[in-house]
Design a protein around this motif. Sequence first.
Motif, PDB file in Angstrom:
ATOM      1  N   ASP A 184      -1.246 -17.719  -0.021  1.00  0.00           N
ATOM      2  CA  ASP A 184      -0.572 -19.015  -0.071  1.00  0.00           C
ATOM      3  C   ASP A 184       0.898 -18.881   0.303  1.00  0.00           C
ATOM      4  O   ASP A 184       1.440 -19.658   1.088  1.00  0.00           O
ATOM      5  N   ASN A 185       1.550 -17.861  -0.239  1.00  0.00           N
ATOM      6  CA  ASN A 185       2.949 -17.627   0.094  1.00  0.00           C
ATOM      7  C   ASN A 185       3.122 -17.259   1.572  1.00  0.00           C
ATOM      8  O   ASN A 185       4.066 -17.692   2.230  1.00  0.00           O
ATOM      9  N   TYR A 186       2.200 -16.474   2.081  1.00  0.00           N
ATOM     10  CA  TYR A 186       2.247 -16.050   3.481  1.00  0.00           C
ATOM     11  C   TYR A 186       2.091 -17.246   4.425  1.00  0.00           C
ATOM     12  O   TYR A 186       2.844 -17.404   5.398  1.00  0.00           O
ATOM     13  N   LEU A 187       1.143 -18.114   4.138  1.00  0.00           N
ATOM     14  CA  LEU A 187       0.876 -19.247   5.014  1.00  0.00           C
ATOM     15  C   LEU A 187       1.891 -20.374   4.843  1.00  0.00           C
ATOM     16  O   LEU A 187       2.125 -21.157   5.763  1.00  0.00           O
ATOM     17  N   ARG A 188       2.475 -20.470   3.695  1.00  0.00           N
ATOM     18  CA  ARG A 188       3.475 -21.525   3.449  1.00  0.00           C
ATOM     19  C   ARG A 188       4.890 -21.017   3.709  1.00  0.00           C
ATOM     20  O   ARG A 188       5.860 -21.729   3.524  1.00  0.00           O
ATOM     21  N   THR A 195      -1.718  -1.597  -0.942  1.00  0.00           N
ATOM     22  CA  THR A 195      -1.235  -2.962  -0.756  1.00  0.00           C
ATOM     23  C   THR A 195       0.097  -3.144  -1.469  1.00  0.00           C
ATOM     24  O   THR A 195       0.497  -2.327  -2.297  1.00  0.00           O
ATOM     25  N   ASP A 196       0.763  -4.238  -1.150  1.00  0.00           N
ATOM     26  CA  ASP A 196       1.929  -4.650  -1.908  1.00  0.00           C
ATOM     27  C   ASP A 196       1.442  -5.084  -3.289  1.00  0.00           C
ATOM     28  O   ASP A 196       0.529  -5.901  -3.403  1.00  0.00           O
ATOM     29  N   SER A 197       2.012  -4.531  -4.345  1.00  0.00           N
ATOM     30  CA  SER A 197       1.494  -4.777  -5.688  1.00  0.00           C
ATOM     31  C   SER A 197       1.636  -6.229  -6.129  1.00  0.00           C
ATOM     32  O   SER A 197       0.902  -6.695  -7.000  1.00  0.00           O
ATOM     33  N   LYS A 198       2.551  -6.966  -5.526  1.00  0.00           N
ATOM     34  CA  LYS A 198       2.765  -8.352  -5.930  1.00  0.00           C
ATOM     35  C   LYS A 198       1.932  -9.323  -5.098  1.00  0.00           C
ATOM     36  O   LYS A 198       1.356 -10.272  -5.636  1.00  0.00           O
ATOM     37  N   THR A 199       1.816  -9.090  -3.793  1.00  0.00           N
ATOM     38  CA  THR A 199       1.129 -10.043  -2.910  1.00  0.00           C
ATOM     39  C   THR A 199      -0.241  -9.578  -2.458  1.00  0.00           C
ATOM     40  O   THR A 199      -0.999 -10.366  -1.898  1.00  0.00           O
ATOM     41  N   MET A 200      -0.568  -8.299  -2.666  1.00  0.00           N
ATOM     42  CA  MET A 200      -1.811  -7.680  -2.212  1.00  0.00           C
ATOM     43  C   MET A 200      -1.898  -7.621  -0.683  1.00  0.00           C
ATOM     44  O   MET A 200      -2.975  -7.429  -0.119  1.00  0.00           O
ATOM     45  N   ALA A 201      -0.764  -7.767   0.003  1.00  0.00           N
ATOM     46  CA  ALA A 201      -0.734  -7.690   1.469  1.00  0.00           C
ATOM     47  C   ALA A 201      -0.835  -6.229   1.908  1.00  0.00           C
ATOM     48  O   ALA A 201      -0.340  -5.323   1.241  1.00  0.00           O
ATOM     49  N   THR A 202      -1.488  -6.007   3.054  1.00  0.00           N
ATOM     50  CA  THR A 202      -1.621  -4.670   3.625  1.00  0.00           C
ATOM     51  C   THR A 202      -0.574  -4.460   4.710  1.00  0.00           C
ATOM     52  O   THR A 202       0.262  -5.329   4.964  1.00  0.00           O
ATOM     53  N   ASN A 203      -0.647  -3.310   5.364  1.00  0.00           N
ATOM     54  CA  ASN A 203       0.256  -3.027   6.467  1.00  0.00           C
ATOM     55  C   ASN A 203      -0.098  -3.832   7.720  1.00  0.00           C
ATOM     56  O   ASN A 203       0.683  -3.872   8.677  1.00  0.00           O
ATOM     57  N   THR A 204      -1.257  -4.475   7.730  1.00  0.00           N
ATOM     58  CA  THR A 204      -1.674  -5.295   8.868  1.00  0.00           C
ATOM     59  C   THR A 204      -1.427  -6.760   8.541  1.00  0.00           C
ATOM     60  O   THR A 204      -1.954  -7.278   7.553  1.00  0.00           O
ATOM     61  N   GLU A 205      -0.651  -7.422   9.345  1.00  0.00           N
ATOM     62  CA  GLU A 205      -0.262  -8.804   9.067  1.00  0.00           C
ATOM     63  C   GLU A 205      -1.478  -9.710   8.927  1.00  0.00           C
ATOM     64  O   GLU A 205      -2.404  -9.664   9.731  1.00  0.00           O
ATOM     65  N   GLY A 206      -1.451 -10.527   7.895  1.00  0.00           N
ATOM     66  CA  GLY A 206      -2.507 -11.506   7.688  1.00  0.00           C
ATOM     67  C   GLY A 206      -3.713 -10.986   6.932  1.00  0.00           C
ATOM     68  O   GLY A 206      -4.634 -11.750   6.641  1.00  0.00           O
ATOM     69  N   ILE A 207      -3.730  -9.687   6.602  1.00  0.00           N
ATOM     70  CA  ILE A 207      -4.864  -9.109   5.876  1.00  0.00           C
ATOM     71  C   ILE A 207      -4.414  -8.676   4.488  1.00  0.00           C
ATOM     72  O   ILE A 207      -3.443  -7.924   4.326  1.00  0.00           O
ATOM     73  N   PHE A 208      -5.128  -9.153   3.485  1.00  0.00           N
ATOM     74  CA  PHE A 208      -4.848  -8.877   2.080  1.00  0.00           C
ATOM     75  C   PHE A 208      -6.097  -8.226   1.466  1.00  0.00           C
ATOM     76  O   PHE A 208      -7.208  -8.439   1.951  1.00  0.00           O
ATOM     77  N   ILE A 209      -5.901  -7.432   0.431  1.00  0.00           N
ATOM     78  CA  ILE A 209      -7.042  -6.760  -0.197  1.00  0.00           C
ATOM     79  C   ILE A 209      -6.932  -6.918  -1.708  1.00  0.00           C
ATOM     80  O   ILE A 209      -5.840  -6.834  -2.278  1.00  0.00           O
ATOM     81  N   ALA A 210      -8.076  -7.159  -2.352  1.00  0.00           N
ATOM     82  CA  ALA A 210      -8.080  -7.383  -3.799  1.00  0.00           C
ATOM     83  C   ALA A 210      -9.244  -6.649  -4.455  1.00  0.00           C
ATOM     84  O   ALA A 210     -10.225  -6.296  -3.803  1.00  0.00           O
ATOM     85  N   GLY A 211      -9.131  -6.446  -5.767  1.00  0.00           N
ATOM     86  CA  GLY A 211     -10.232  -5.904  -6.553  1.00  0.00           C
ATOM     87  C   GLY A 211     -10.333  -4.396  -6.532  1.00  0.00           C
ATOM     88  O   GLY A 211      -9.353  -3.675  -6.327  1.00  0.00           O
ATOM     89  N   ASP A 212     -11.547  -3.900  -6.723  1.00  0.00           N
ATOM     90  CA  ASP A 212     -11.789  -2.459  -6.841  1.00  0.00           C
ATOM     91  C   ASP A 212     -11.425  -1.687  -5.576  1.00  0.00           C
ATOM     92  O   ASP A 212     -11.177  -0.482  -5.645  1.00  0.00           O
ATOM     93  N   ALA A 213     -11.393  -2.364  -4.440  1.00  0.00           N
ATOM     94  CA  ALA A 213     -11.033  -1.688  -3.193  1.00  0.00           C
ATOM     95  C   ALA A 213      -9.578  -1.230  -3.208  1.00  0.00           C
ATOM     96  O   ALA A 213      -9.180  -0.354  -2.432  1.00  0.00           O
ATOM     97  N   VAL A 214      -8.780  -1.798  -4.107  1.00  0.00           N
ATOM     98  CA  VAL A 214      -7.378  -1.410  -4.270  1.00  0.00           C
ATOM     99  C   VAL A 214      -7.198  -0.573  -5.538  1.00  0.00           C
ATOM    100  O   VAL A 214      -6.582   0.486  -5.513  1.00  0.00           O
ATOM    101  N   ASN A 215      -7.756  -1.075  -6.634  1.00  0.00           N
ATOM    102  CA  ASN A 215      -7.501  -0.472  -7.945  1.00  0.00           C
ATOM    103  C   ASN A 215      -8.490   0.614  -8.339  1.00  0.00           C
ATOM    104  O   ASN A 215      -8.280   1.317  -9.325  1.00  0.00           O
TER     105      ASN A 215
END
Length: 485
Positions: free
Chosen positions: A412-416, A372-392
């Motif tokens: 929030d940044n993505y939608l706004r 993911t993007d380390s700042k936004t947790m966004a993935t390569n697929t638009e609109g999908i973000f990943i957090a927690g142990d699945a990343v770290n």
Amino acid sequence: KRCPAGVCKALVRSKCENACPANVDVPSYVTLIAAGRYKEALDIHRKRNPFPAICGRVCPAFCEDKCKRGDVDEPIAIRALKRFMSDHEMEHPWNPKTIEEPKEEKVAIIGSGPAGLSAAYRLATWGYKVTIFEALPVVGGMMMVGIPDYRLPKDIINFEVDAIRRLGVEIKLNSPIGNDMTLNDLIDHGYSAIIVAVGAQKSMKLRIPGEELEGVLSGIDFLKDVNLGKDIDLKDKKVVVIGGGNVAIDSSRSALRLGAKDVQILYRRTKMDMPAHKDEIEGAEKEGIKMNFLTTPVEILGNNGEVSGIECINMRLGEFDRSGRKRPMPIDGSECTIDIDVVITAIGQALDTSFLTKDTEIKTSKSRFFETDSKTMATNTEGIFIAGDAVNGPATVIEAIVSGEKAALGVDNYLRERMAKEKPKETITIERTFELEEGEIPRINMPVLELKERLSNFNEVELRLSEENAIFEAKRCLRCDLEEE
């Protein structure tokens, strides 16, 4: 990039605050506890971490490791104080309110562990309509099914979750994402963004002969069965747990409470290298669990398809590896056999991607967790973000909470349609209203259940500080955040 704890005084006012992954304003809430202003203390804590009751029990307390009071005598018992103020509040449950205007967008969160719940909390306070999809029949993820009651009672998790429900978050249990409902289906159902917070719940294999025998259990599955109330017969059995992390310690102490007559831990490195919490290791030793360090299993022995023993080899420390630790090396001719009935493996956790379908591709990193993007947790697929142990990868509850908050901010940044940036942190300085006593003042440690009262049940081992002791302990804070430059 985070600087070492307590180094960048221009960025963070105190070492304890900097050491906390969530940068909770520790000095302010500790000072408020000292003044008996518990609700205000909790309000400050929840600005950065919404789960004080949970973290007051299972947080590794990175803040205490850097506490300046430790230079004088002993660090402030910060985690114990956190628990005290949250326990005090349970008689008067708080009522969170949405702090921003309601928004039209809906956000789906996959998984109700600390990362998912943290993201849900923040998004709900920002006015989003949030739905959590949880595959298990209970809410809380691995906090609920991976941490035994003697460390984190289920009613504590439910108390924190109830506050999230009162924010309007919908939680759907027994709702796995996969074949019947895919990530793309969620988007088709009107969800504008998705946060995946599925954790790392797949146990790693030993890859030694005999692993397929009856009586070989994975630590993750064992703890899940224990916490879901399944009937597990370990009475009078001899158990070996392989590993040195929290899952290994939790599995060994749980086995003891289920009636095992002998429980041993095998760990390939030294006690100093064990990643489990120090307090939990000490608790296991006090309860009679034997630790075998620099010991590695090479084969699980069986009789009629069932475990009968385990063959091990002793290790010595060789040259340094890339992590800066000395690499364990086998000692020729040091093989030994332990007679046992059950083996519980807890050598690591991996990502379970079974929820993904062919129509959704998300990149994974070299470590085999999601990228993911380390700042936004966004993935390569638009609109999908990943957090927690699945990343770290497997980490602490507080680190998962922080990851969930970052994902919420990314959504929030993505939608706004704003640039990704942190919401401004409100700076509050709570002045000390009491005189600090000079000299050494002994730390007041958390009271615990007597050994004879523990081993036949899963009652919480750590107990609550009295109000008098909590106030006394809070007054030990040096308020190094108020020091002049």
